[in-house]
Write a protein that holds these residues in place. Sequence first.
Motif, PDB file in Angstrom:
ATOM      1  N   ASP A  67       0.842  -1.196   0.000  1.00 56.00           N
ATOM      2  CA  ASP A  67       0.000   0.000   0.000  1.00 56.00           C
ATOM      3  C   ASP A  67       0.884   1.256   0.000  1.00 56.00           C
ATOM      4  N   ILE A  68       0.497   2.248  -0.803  1.00 57.63           N
ATOM      5  CA  ILE A  68       1.250   3.489  -0.896  1.00 57.63           C
ATOM      6  C   ILE A  68       0.724   4.479   0.140  1.00 57.63           C
ATOM      7  N   VAL A  69       1.609   4.950   0.996  1.00 58.77           N
ATOM      8  CA  VAL A  69       1.244   5.936   2.022  1.00 58.77           C
ATOM      9  C   VAL A  69       1.508   7.349   1.518  1.00 58.77           C
ATOM     10  N   LEU A  70       2.649   7.532   0.870  1.00 60.30           N
ATOM     11  CA  LEU A  70       3.010   8.830   0.294  1.00 60.30           C
ATOM     12  C   LEU A  70       3.564   8.618  -1.105  1.00 60.30           C
ATOM     13  N   THR A  71       3.273   9.567  -1.981  1.00 60.03           N
ATOM     14  CA  THR A  71       3.837   9.566  -3.328  1.00 60.03           C
ATOM     15  C   THR A  71       4.585  10.870  -3.535  1.00 60.03           C
ATOM     16  N   ARG A  72       5.796  10.787  -4.018  1.00 54.58           N
ATOM     17  CA  ARG A  72       6.619  11.976  -4.220  1.00 54.58           C
ATOM     18  C   ARG A  72       5.875  13.025  -5.057  1.00 54.58           C
ATOM     19  N   GLY A  73       5.871  14.261  -4.559  1.00 56.34           N
ATOM     20  CA  GLY A  73       5.258  15.369  -5.284  1.00 56.34           C
ATOM     21  C   GLY A  73       3.804  15.615  -4.942  1.00 56.34           C
ATOM     22  N   GLU A  74       3.137  14.639  -4.329  1.00 51.45           N
ATOM     23  CA  GLU A  74       1.724  14.814  -3.976  1.00 51.45           C
ATOM     24  C   GLU A  74       1.595  15.450  -2.599  1.00 51.45           C
ATOM     25  N   GLN A  75       0.516  16.198  -2.409  1.00 53.04           N
ATOM     26  CA  GLN A  75       0.287  16.858  -1.135  1.00 53.04           C
ATOM     27  C   GLN A  75       0.067  15.840  -0.018  1.00 53.04           C
ATOM     28  N   VAL A  76       0.672  16.100   1.124  1.00 50.70           N
ATOM     29  CA  VAL A  76       0.471  15.252   2.302  1.00 50.70           C
ATOM     30  C   VAL A  76      -0.790  15.733   3.004  1.00 50.70           C
ATOM     31  N   GLU A  77      -1.796  14.887   3.042  1.00 50.51           N
ATOM     32  CA  GLU A  77      -3.081  15.287   3.603  1.00 50.51           C
ATOM     33  C   GLU A  77      -3.348  14.695   4.975  1.00 50.51           C
ATOM     34  N   SER A  78      -2.550  13.710   5.376  1.00 47.44           N
ATOM     35  CA  SER A  78      -2.769  13.098   6.686  1.00 47.44           C
ATOM     36  C   SER A  78      -1.469  12.492   7.193  1.00 47.44           C
ATOM     37  N   SER A  79      -1.426  12.280   8.494  1.00 50.83           N
ATOM     38  CA  SER A  79      -0.316  11.580   9.130  1.00 50.83           C
ATOM     39  C   SER A  79      -0.788  10.188   9.519  1.00 50.83           C
ATOM     40  N   VAL A  80       0.111   9.216   9.378  1.00 51.49           N
ATOM     41  CA  VAL A  80      -0.214   7.822   9.652  1.00 51.49           C
ATOM     42  C   VAL A  80       0.714   7.315  10.749  1.00 51.49           C
ATOM     43  N   PHE A  81       0.116   6.766  11.804  1.00 53.20           N
ATOM     44  CA  PHE A  81       0.867   6.213  12.927  1.00 53.20           C
ATOM     45  C   PHE A  81       0.799   4.683  12.841  1.00 53.20           C
ATOM     46  N   PRO A  82       1.900   4.010  12.487  1.00 54.58           N
ATOM     47  CA  PRO A  82       1.884   2.538  12.453  1.00 54.58           C
ATOM     48  C   PRO A  82       1.622   1.957  13.850  1.00 54.58           C
ATOM     49  N   ILE A  83       0.825   0.914  13.889  1.00 54.98           N
ATOM     50  CA  ILE A  83       0.463   0.266  15.150  1.00 54.98           C
ATOM     51  C   ILE A  83       1.029  -1.154  15.175  1.00 54.98           C
ATOM     52  N   GLY A  84       1.570  -1.545  16.323  1.00 45.04           N
ATOM     53  CA  GLY A  84       2.057  -2.918  16.475  1.00 45.04           C
ATOM     54  C   GLY A  84       3.200  -3.235  15.535  1.00 45.04           C
ATOM     55  N   SER A  85       3.015  -4.261  14.713  1.00 40.56           N
ATOM     56  CA  SER A  85       4.085  -4.731  13.835  1.00 40.56           C
ATOM     57  C   SER A  85       4.113  -4.029  12.478  1.00 40.56           C
ATOM     58  N   THR A  86       3.189  -3.129  12.217  1.00 41.70           N
ATOM     59  CA  THR A  86       3.133  -2.435  10.922  1.00 41.70           C
ATOM     60  C   THR A  86       4.423  -1.649  10.685  1.00 41.70           C
ATOM     61  N   MET A  87       4.927  -1.693   9.460  1.00 38.25           N
ATOM     62  CA  MET A  87       6.164  -0.988   9.153  1.00 38.25           C
ATOM     63  C   MET A  87       6.060  -0.346   7.770  1.00 38.25           C
TER      64      MET A  87
END
Length: 257
Positions: free
Chosen positions: A52-72
Motif C-alpha cells: 500500500d502506498i502511504v506517500l507519493t513523491r510530489g503529492e500533497q500530504v493530507e494526513s499523518s499515519v501512525f503505524p500500530i504494532g508490527s506495521t512498518m
Amino acid sequence: MLGVKDVAETATDESNQADEAFAGNRLLATFSREARALIEPQGVLEQTQVGDIVLTRGEQVESSVFPIGSTMVSMTVELNGGRSVEVASIGREGAVGGIISCGQAPAYSRAIVLVGGPVFRVSMGALEDAKKRSGFISNIFCRFSDYLLAQVMQSVACNAFHSIPERAARWLLHAQDRAGDRIELTQEAFAGLLGVQRTTVNAVIRSLQSEGLVSTGRGVVRVTDRAGLKRRACECYQRLEDHFGAVIGTSGTGGPR
C-alpha cells in the motif's frame, strides 16, 4: 435505525480501537488524557496491506499515519532508471507524513507499507490544530522530527562506510523491534531496501543463516539469535536507539541515556 444496544456496542468498539492505537504506537503512548482527547476523535484506525502506498513523491500530504504494532512503512528515494533506496523506515515508534513540515506540503519521498497491519490516520488539519492547542503535542513531533533526521543522517554514514552484512544485520534488528522475530520480507524486497543486487543479499542471508542468527522460509526471515545479530551489526543500530531514548523515551520528553 440503530437501537440503544447497537449504539453502545459501536461506541465500545470505537473506544477499543482507540485504545489499541494509543497503546500500540510509542509516540501516541506518551500522550496524556488531555493530549489524546485532541486527536482521538479526529483519527481513524485502518488496516493496511503490503505494498500500500502511504506517500507519493510530489503529492500533497493530507494526513499523518501512525503505524500500530508490527506495521512498518519504508521511505524510499527513487532515482532514474527505476532504481530506489530506503532512506528511513518507520514502525510503531513514529509516524509518517507531515511530521517535519507544518501543514500541507508535497511529499519528497515515497512511502510504502512493508509489513501490513493497523495504522491510526489523522488529517493534517486536525493534527495542526492539536499542535497549536497543545505544547506537548507540538514538542513531541519536533522531537520525532529530530529522531527521523538522525535516522536519515545515520543511514547516509552507514551506507557509505559499513559493509552490506553489517547494514543487513542492523536493518533486521530494527525490523525485529517493530514486527517481532518473524519478518515477512522477500530477498528481492530486501535487496531493494539496501540498494544492492539480489545475489548479494542471498549471499548475506546464507552467511547469517550459517551462523545461526536467522532462519528463512518463503518470503520470511526469522531472527533466531538477537544477541549474535547485534554483534554482527554496525554501531548505527544502537546509536539510533540511544537517540530515540534521549529525545523521546517513554515520557515524550526524553531523558538521560
